[in-house]
Design a protein around this motif. Structure first.
Motif, PDB file in Angstrom:
ATOM      1  N   GLN A  15      -8.962  22.476 -93.579  1.00 41.40           N
ATOM      2  CA  GLN A  15      -8.579  21.257 -94.289  1.00 41.40           C
ATOM      3  C   GLN A  15      -7.668  20.391 -93.431  1.00 41.40           C
ATOM      4  O   GLN A  15      -7.875  19.184 -93.322  1.00 41.40           O
ATOM      5  CB  GLN A  15      -7.883  21.606 -95.603  1.00 41.40           C
ATOM      6  N   HIS A  16      -6.663  20.999 -92.848  1.00 42.73           N
ATOM      7  CA  HIS A  16      -5.713  20.231 -92.051  1.00 42.73           C
ATOM      8  C   HIS A  16      -6.358  19.696 -90.775  1.00 42.73           C
ATOM      9  O   HIS A  16      -6.131  18.544 -90.400  1.00 42.73           O
ATOM     10  CB  HIS A  16      -4.491  21.082 -91.694  1.00 42.73           C
ATOM     11  N   ILE A  17      -7.144  20.507 -90.116  1.00 48.19           N
ATOM     12  CA  ILE A  17      -7.770  20.055 -88.876  1.00 48.19           C
ATOM     13  C   ILE A  17      -8.770  18.946 -89.166  1.00 48.19           C
ATOM     14  O   ILE A  17      -8.854  17.960 -88.422  1.00 48.19           O
ATOM     15  CB  ILE A  17      -8.398  21.237 -88.111  1.00 48.19           C
ATOM     16  N   HIS A  18      -9.483  19.058 -90.282  1.00 47.26           N
ATOM     17  CA  HIS A  18     -10.398  17.990 -90.683  1.00 47.26           C
ATOM     18  C   HIS A  18      -9.609  16.700 -90.916  1.00 47.26           C
ATOM     19  O   HIS A  18     -10.038  15.621 -90.510  1.00 47.26           O
ATOM     20  CB  HIS A  18     -11.164  18.387 -91.946  1.00 47.26           C
ATOM     21  N   ALA A  19      -8.438  16.816 -91.552  1.00 45.19           N
ATOM     22  CA  ALA A  19      -7.601  15.644 -91.806  1.00 45.19           C
ATOM     23  C   ALA A  19      -7.144  15.009 -90.498  1.00 45.19           C
ATOM     24  O   ALA A  19      -7.158  13.773 -90.361  1.00 45.19           O
ATOM     25  CB  ALA A  19      -6.402  16.015 -92.672  1.00 45.19           C
ATOM     26  N   VAL A  20      -6.746  15.830 -89.528  1.00 45.95           N
ATOM     27  CA  VAL A  20      -6.319  15.301 -88.227  1.00 45.95           C
ATOM     28  C   VAL A  20      -7.487  14.593 -87.543  1.00 45.95           C
ATOM     29  O   VAL A  20      -7.342  13.466 -87.045  1.00 45.95           O
ATOM     30  CB  VAL A  20      -5.759  16.423 -87.319  1.00 45.95           C
ATOM     31  N   LYS A  22     -10.122  13.240 -88.891  1.00 48.92           N
ATOM     32  CA  LYS A  22     -10.436  11.999 -89.610  1.00 48.92           C
ATOM     33  C   LYS A  22      -9.404  10.920 -89.298  1.00 48.92           C
ATOM     34  O   LYS A  22      -9.773   9.753 -89.117  1.00 48.92           O
ATOM     35  CB  LYS A  22     -10.493  12.261 -91.112  1.00 48.92           C
ATOM     36  N   MET A  23      -8.146  11.305 -89.223  1.00 49.59           N
ATOM     37  CA  MET A  23      -7.107  10.330 -88.901  1.00 49.59           C
ATOM     38  C   MET A  23      -7.331   9.727 -87.515  1.00 49.59           C
ATOM     39  O   MET A  23      -7.159   8.518 -87.325  1.00 49.59           O
ATOM     40  CB  MET A  23      -5.729  10.989 -88.976  1.00 49.59           C
ATOM     41  N   ILE A  24      -7.730  10.546 -86.565  1.00 51.59           N
ATOM     42  CA  ILE A  24      -7.999  10.059 -85.207  1.00 51.59           C
ATOM     43  C   ILE A  24      -9.210   9.136 -85.222  1.00 51.59           C
ATOM     44  O   ILE A  24      -9.192   8.056 -84.629  1.00 51.59           O
ATOM     45  CB  ILE A  24      -8.179  11.235 -84.234  1.00 51.59           C
ATOM     46  N   GLU A  25     -10.270   9.564 -85.921  1.00 51.49           N
ATOM     47  CA  GLU A  25     -11.470   8.731 -86.025  1.00 51.49           C
ATOM     48  C   GLU A  25     -11.168   7.397 -86.700  1.00 51.49           C
ATOM     49  O   GLU A  25     -11.752   6.375 -86.348  1.00 51.49           O
ATOM     50  CB  GLU A  25     -12.558   9.465 -86.811  1.00 51.49           C
ATOM     51  N   ASP A  26     -10.258   7.406 -87.667  1.00 51.75           N
ATOM     52  CA  ASP A  26      -9.883   6.180 -88.392  1.00 51.75           C
ATOM     53  C   ASP A  26      -8.840   5.360 -87.637  1.00 51.75           C
ATOM     54  O   ASP A  26      -8.359   4.344 -88.144  1.00 51.75           O
ATOM     55  CB  ASP A  26      -9.346   6.523 -89.784  1.00 51.75           C
ATOM     56  N   ASP A  27      -8.484   5.817 -86.436  1.00 52.21           N
ATOM     57  CA  ASP A  27      -7.519   5.119 -85.585  1.00 52.21           C
ATOM     58  C   ASP A  27      -6.165   4.923 -86.270  1.00 52.21           C
ATOM     59  O   ASP A  27      -5.553   3.866 -86.190  1.00 52.21           O
ATOM     60  CB  ASP A  27      -8.101   3.772 -85.127  1.00 52.21           C
ATOM     61  N   PRO A  31       2.221   8.367 -84.994  1.00 50.46           N
ATOM     62  CA  PRO A  31       3.209   9.144 -85.752  1.00 50.46           C
ATOM     63  C   PRO A  31       2.605   9.823 -86.993  1.00 50.46           C
ATOM     64  O   PRO A  31       2.968  10.947 -87.318  1.00 50.46           O
ATOM     65  CB  PRO A  31       4.274   8.110 -86.151  1.00 50.46           C
ATOM     66  N   GLU A  32       1.664   9.163 -87.651  1.00 47.94           N
ATOM     67  CA  GLU A  32       1.016   9.766 -88.816  1.00 47.94           C
ATOM     68  C   GLU A  32       0.201  10.991 -88.410  1.00 47.94           C
ATOM     69  O   GLU A  32       0.205  12.009 -89.103  1.00 47.94           O
ATOM     70  CB  GLU A  32       0.108   8.748 -89.508  1.00 47.94           C
ATOM     71  N   VAL A  33      -0.493  10.873 -87.279  1.00 47.40           N
ATOM     72  CA  VAL A  33      -1.298  11.999 -86.779  1.00 47.40           C
ATOM     73  C   VAL A  33      -0.377  13.162 -86.403  1.00 47.40           C
ATOM     74  O   VAL A  33      -0.655  14.322 -86.723  1.00 47.40           O
ATOM     75  CB  VAL A  33      -2.181  11.569 -85.588  1.00 47.40           C
ATOM     76  N   LEU A  34       0.732  12.849 -85.760  1.00 48.70           N
ATOM     77  CA  LEU A  34       1.674  13.896 -85.376  1.00 48.70           C
ATOM     78  C   LEU A  34       2.263  14.600 -86.600  1.00 48.70           C
ATOM     79  O   LEU A  34       2.451  15.823 -86.587  1.00 48.70           O
ATOM     80  CB  LEU A  34       2.792  13.316 -84.511  1.00 48.70           C
ATOM     81  N   ILE A  35       2.523  13.859 -87.647  1.00 47.89           N
ATOM     82  CA  ILE A  35       3.021  14.476 -88.886  1.00 47.89           C
ATOM     83  C   ILE A  35       1.974  15.420 -89.460  1.00 47.89           C
ATOM     84  O   ILE A  35       2.289  16.521 -89.915  1.00 47.89           O
ATOM     85  CB  ILE A  35       3.436  13.388 -89.908  1.00 47.89           C
ATOM     86  N   GLN A  36       0.712  15.015 -89.416  1.00 46.77           N
ATOM     87  CA  GLN A  36      -0.359  15.886 -89.913  1.00 46.77           C
ATOM     88  C   GLN A  36      -0.490  17.129 -89.044  1.00 46.77           C
ATOM     89  O   GLN A  36      -0.701  18.232 -89.547  1.00 46.77           O
ATOM     90  CB  GLN A  36      -1.682  15.126 -89.976  1.00 46.77           C
TER      91      GLN A  36
END
Length: 85
Positions: A15-20, A22-27, A31-36
């Motif tokens: 779940q968490h890795i998928h979220a990371v 997706k966050m990268i893909e969504d640009d 800082p948000e990616v690092l928090i995830q």
């Protein structure tokens, strides 16, 4: 038990890795990616604690009762050293 703990860890990790991802893909902002990513690390650390506790309560205790405590403790020490690197 440890098998269930590992299953939970796999779910959290996915779940968490998928979220990371997706966050990268969504640009998303870095800082948000690092928090995830920090959340991923925390989830994995919590799973490690559960597995360690289960191992101590069951596997190490079983090894002590069967005279294999030195080997079990040595193996545990190696695993902890590798985990903490």
């Amino acid at each position: 038990d440890a098998q269930e703990s590992r299953g939970l860890g796999d779910v959290y990790k996915r779940q968490h890795i998928h979220a990371v991802k997706k966050m990268i893909e969504d640009d998303r902002d870095c800082p948000e990616v690092l928090i995830q990513i920090a959340a991923v690390r925390k989830a994995l650390d919590n799973c490690a604690k559960i597995i360690l506790k289960d191992h101590l309560e069951h596997c190490i205790l079983h090894a002590v009762r069967n005279g294999r405590d030195a080997k079990a403790l040595s193996d545990l020490e190696i695993a902890i050293d590798r985990y903490l690197r």
